[in-house]
Write an enzyme that holds these catalytic residues in place. Structure first.
Site, PDB file in Angstrom:
ATOM      1  N   PHE A 172       0.867  -1.176   0.000  1.00 21.95           N
ATOM      2  CA  PHE A 172       0.000   0.000   0.000  1.00 21.95           C
ATOM      3  C   PHE A 172       0.907   1.230   0.000  1.00 21.95           C
ATOM      4  O   PHE A 172       1.771   1.358   0.872  1.00 21.95           O
ATOM      5  CB  PHE A 172      -0.941   0.031   1.207  1.00 21.95           C
ATOM      6  CG  PHE A 172      -2.101  -0.915   1.061  1.00 21.95           C
ATOM      7  CD1 PHE A 172      -2.945  -0.826  -0.049  1.00 21.95           C
ATOM      8  CD2 PHE A 172      -2.355  -1.883   1.992  1.00 21.95           C
ATOM      9  CE1 PHE A 172      -4.010  -1.701  -0.204  1.00 21.95           C
ATOM     10  CE2 PHE A 172      -3.430  -2.756   1.847  1.00 21.95           C
ATOM     11  CZ  PHE A 172      -4.249  -2.670   0.736  1.00 21.95           C
TER      12      PHE A 172
ATOM     13  N   SER B 183      -1.006  -4.405  13.217  1.00 23.80           N
ATOM     14  CA  SER B 183      -0.767  -5.737  13.788  1.00 23.80           C
ATOM     15  C   SER B 183      -0.941  -5.688  15.302  1.00 23.80           C
ATOM     16  O   SER B 183      -1.553  -6.581  15.904  1.00 23.80           O
ATOM     17  CB  SER B 183       0.641  -6.231  13.442  1.00 23.80           C
ATOM     18  OG  SER B 183       0.809  -6.260  12.048  1.00 23.80           O
TER      19      SER B 183
ATOM     20  N   HIS C 131      -5.634 -10.260   6.563  1.00 26.51           N
ATOM     21  CA  HIS C 131      -4.193 -10.035   6.668  1.00 26.51           C
ATOM     22  C   HIS C 131      -3.545 -11.008   7.659  1.00 26.51           C
ATOM     23  O   HIS C 131      -4.176 -11.425   8.638  1.00 26.51           O
ATOM     24  CB  HIS C 131      -3.940  -8.589   7.131  1.00 26.51           C
ATOM     25  CG  HIS C 131      -2.498  -8.193   7.049  1.00 26.51           C
ATOM     26  ND1 HIS C 131      -1.660  -8.209   8.146  1.00 26.51           N
ATOM     27  CD2 HIS C 131      -1.752  -7.793   6.007  1.00 26.51           C
ATOM     28  CE1 HIS C 131      -0.446  -7.818   7.773  1.00 26.51           C
ATOM     29  NE2 HIS C 131      -0.478  -7.562   6.480  1.00 26.51           N
TER      30      HIS C 131
ATOM     31  N   TYR D 286       5.519   1.593  41.470  1.00 23.13           N
ATOM     32  CA  TYR D 286       6.358   2.685  40.942  1.00 23.13           C
ATOM     33  C   TYR D 286       5.668   3.483  39.846  1.00 23.13           C
ATOM     34  O   TYR D 286       6.228   4.419  39.315  1.00 23.13           O
ATOM     35  CB  TYR D 286       7.711   2.133  40.455  1.00 23.13           C
ATOM     36  CG  TYR D 286       7.609   0.839  39.688  1.00 23.13           C
ATOM     37  CD1 TYR D 286       7.800  -0.387  40.337  1.00 23.13           C
ATOM     38  CD2 TYR D 286       7.303   0.839  38.334  1.00 23.13           C
ATOM     39  CE1 TYR D 286       7.685  -1.590  39.648  1.00 23.13           C
ATOM     40  CE2 TYR D 286       7.183  -0.355  37.646  1.00 23.13           C
ATOM     41  CZ  TYR D 286       7.375  -1.566  38.304  1.00 23.13           C
ATOM     42  OH  TYR D 286       7.260  -2.742  37.615  1.00 23.13           O
TER      43      TYR D 286
ATOM     44  N   GLY E 270       5.971   2.127  27.714  1.00 22.34           N
ATOM     45  CA  GLY E 270       6.447   3.362  27.098  1.00 22.34           C
ATOM     46  C   GLY E 270       5.741   3.644  25.776  1.00 22.34           C
ATOM     47  O   GLY E 270       5.338   2.725  25.067  1.00 22.34           O
TER      48      GLY E 270
HETATM   49  N1  PLP Z   1      -4.426  -5.157   7.882  1.00 20.19           N
HETATM   50  C1  PLP Z   1      -4.413  -4.928   6.569  1.00 20.19           C
HETATM   51  C2  PLP Z   1      -5.700  -5.028   5.800  1.00 20.19           C
HETATM   52  C3  PLP Z   1      -3.226  -4.617   5.917  1.00 20.19           C
HETATM   53  O1  PLP Z   1      -3.217  -4.430   4.599  1.00 20.19           O
HETATM   54  C4  PLP Z   1      -2.037  -4.537   6.686  1.00 20.19           C
HETATM   55  C5  PLP Z   1      -0.759  -4.193   6.027  1.00 20.19           C
HETATM   56  O2  PLP Z   1      -0.686  -3.893   4.870  1.00 20.19           O
HETATM   57  C6  PLP Z   1      -2.102  -4.777   8.055  1.00 20.19           C
HETATM   58  C7  PLP Z   1      -3.312  -5.094   8.621  1.00 20.19           C
HETATM   59  C8  PLP Z   1      -0.871  -4.715   8.916  1.00 20.19           C
HETATM   60  O3  PLP Z   1      -0.483  -3.393   9.037  1.00 20.19           O
HETATM   61  P1  PLP Z   1       0.743  -2.961   9.960  1.00 20.19           P
HETATM   62  O4  PLP Z   1       1.940  -2.992   9.095  1.00 20.19           O
HETATM   63  O5  PLP Z   1       0.390  -1.575  10.421  1.00 20.19           O
HETATM   64  O6  PLP Z   1       0.840  -3.919  11.074  1.00 20.19           O
END
Ligand code: PLP
Length: 487
Positions: free
Chosen positions: A97, A158, A199, A342, A361
């Protein structure tokens, strides 16, 4: 020096950072370098012509003993680094993309580094925390989601999906947070559902969460690569009958291979009926929701439990920036909040971002998103997204009219999938399409990437860089025409 106070015998620490004057000069030069880069990126081939290992071979084997001037380091950056990256900020980048680190986003990223805030708690980052909440709410309004959704920023989709599915697992009421998964005779295998086009981050989530890859049901999709609700329902029923425990459905709006859109309304119905968490992966296409006329693809998303969209994909924010919206922030906190001594602070009624995910973080990512939204404005962002969709439709029309090419999937957004008209065996077709792709990419003006549909090679042209214009599209068409022509 008394060796007892300096047992290693090292020299005393020199004073602090490099001099402010040298820093200022380096930042001014870095600004010039970045501006020259953005303005002149097309002097580079999109993919550098560099062999594996060549970059390391050009670097000293050991680190410098003594500090070097920033001017020399920047010279080396220009010589060794800039030419040897794959140029994601190039208007000819149409692989995977296409993305853009826009100028306002770069300014935000730079200033975030200067502040170096770690916004784990409100107290450790009042402005970063509140700006993150606020800018996620701006974006929520922009994409037309109801105010019940609260967003926060992660690095990638992800991780946003992992967090969403962890919340789904916890909301199933199985006590996994407390008791874990292992050694539990009371626990049936859990199951998660997505389409065969979803994905791989969904697979990564289930393997990380102890659900297991064999318990991810990849439901078949229809001829337009959209999840089949009847197949989804059948898979859930079969799992229940076999004693498994379904917990979540992941629907995708804008799949990676073709940007297909799972039919949300019937999937929402199934999720409700079966009492399953519904996560919508709109990592790429979520940006299109800012255009009201494209929201038809998202009808039903407002009923999801969680939605991920990545401003670093198609909203011109530099990598990384992924927004996870959840309908019930309390559920996220119930999943993740853990406050050791902490990290106790006195403020009440504030958001402590550490409560919303795995990491403690946090980078100040909201700053760049804020700057991008303000610099382009909602109307400006809409115009740019619409412009990319229009270019994609133009390319699609040209391909559809070409005697030797086929469009292979619908084009709801800005990505066009195509291949040579079938000739010969499947393997011969694949080789021909791979060779076509190599001919298109070879001169370096464009970079397109392949995928497979029904096991056969397909080429994707993903339009999404801010600097991609109609003139680039015209040149791509010339390139394609030359690459397709029989030799
Ligand atoms: N979901 C879709 C539909 C994607 O096309 C992608 C990556 O191209 C992801 C999730 C994962 O994205 P990221 O790289 O932000 O983890």
């Amino acid at each position: 020096m008394d060796p007892s106070t300096n047992p290693a015998g090292a020299s005393p620490a020199p004073d602090g950072d490099i001099p402010i004057a040298e820093f200022r000069a380096a930042m001014h030069r870095a600004a010039d370098i970045a501006a020259d880069y953005l303005g002149g990126v097309e002097r580079y081939p999109v993919v550098p012509r560099v062999s594996p290992g060549a970059i390391r071979a050009s670097l000293p084997a050991a680190p410098p003993r003594d500090g070097e001037p920033m001017a020399a380091i920047l010279d080396d950056y220009l010589r060794l680094i800039e030419p040897n990256v794959t140029h994601w900020n190039h208007p000819g980048f149409m692989a995977y993309f296409a993305i853009t680190g826009s100028a306002p986003g770069i300014v935000g990223e730079t200033l975030a580094a200067a502040l170096n805030v770690n916004a784990m708690l409100w107290k450790t980052g009042p402005a970063p925390t509140e700006l993150e909440e606020h800018v996620c709410d701006w974006l929520r309004q922009m994409v037309g989601l109801p105010p019940t959704f609260a967003g926060h920023i992660n690095d990638t989709a992800s991780i946003s999906t992992l967090i969403a599915l962890a919340a789904a697992r916890e909301s199933a009421g199985l006590g996994v947070r407390q008791h874990g998964l292992s050694g539990r005779a009371d626990l049936p295998p859990l199951a998660v559902y997505c389409s065969d086009q979803a994905h791989s981050s969904v697979d990564k989530s289930v393997l990380t969460l102890g659900i297991g890859l064999e318990n991810l049901r990849r439901v078949s999709s229809d001829e337009d690569y959209r999840m089949r609700p009847d197949a989804l329902q059948a898979a859930i029923s079969a799992d229940r009958a076999a004693g498994r425990r379904p917990i979540a459905i992941v629907a995708t709006v804008g799949t990676t291979s073709t940007t297909s859109v799972d039919p949300l309304p019937p999937i929402v119905e199934i999720a409700r009926r079966e009492r399953l968490w519904l996560h919508v992966d709109a990592a790429y296409a979520g940006a299109a929701m800012i255009c009201p006329e494209l929201r038809t693809h998202f009808v039903g998303a407002e009923a999801a439990d969680s939605i991920v969209l990545n401003p670093h994909k198609w909203l011109f924010v530099p990598v990384d920036c992924s927004v996870l919206y959840v309908r019930d922030l309390a559920q996220l906190k119930r999943t993740f909040s853990l406050v050791p001594d902490y990290l106790v602070t006195a403020e009440s009624g504030v958001t402590n971002l550490m409560d919303l995910g795995v990491q403690l973080g946090r980078r100040f990512r909201a700053l760049k998103l804020w700057m991008v939204i303000r610099a382009f404005g909602v109307a400006g962002l809409q115009a740019r997204v619409r412009g990319h969709c229009a270019l994609a439709q133009e390319l699609r029309r040209w391909i559809a009219g070409h005697p030797r090419l086929d469009v292979t999937a619908p084009t709801p957004f800005s990505t066009v999938c195509f291949r040579l008209k079938p000739a010969g065996t499947g393997e011969e077709q694949d080789r021909a399409n791979e060779a076509l792709l190599a001919r298109v990419n070879q001169p370096g003006e464009f970079f397109l990437s392949p995928t497979r549909l029904y096991g056969r090679v397909v080429i994707r042209a993903a339009i999404g860089n801010l600097r991609t214009t109609r003139e680039h599209l015209r040149r791509l068409i010339v390139r394609l025409e030359a690459a397709v022509a029989p030799s």
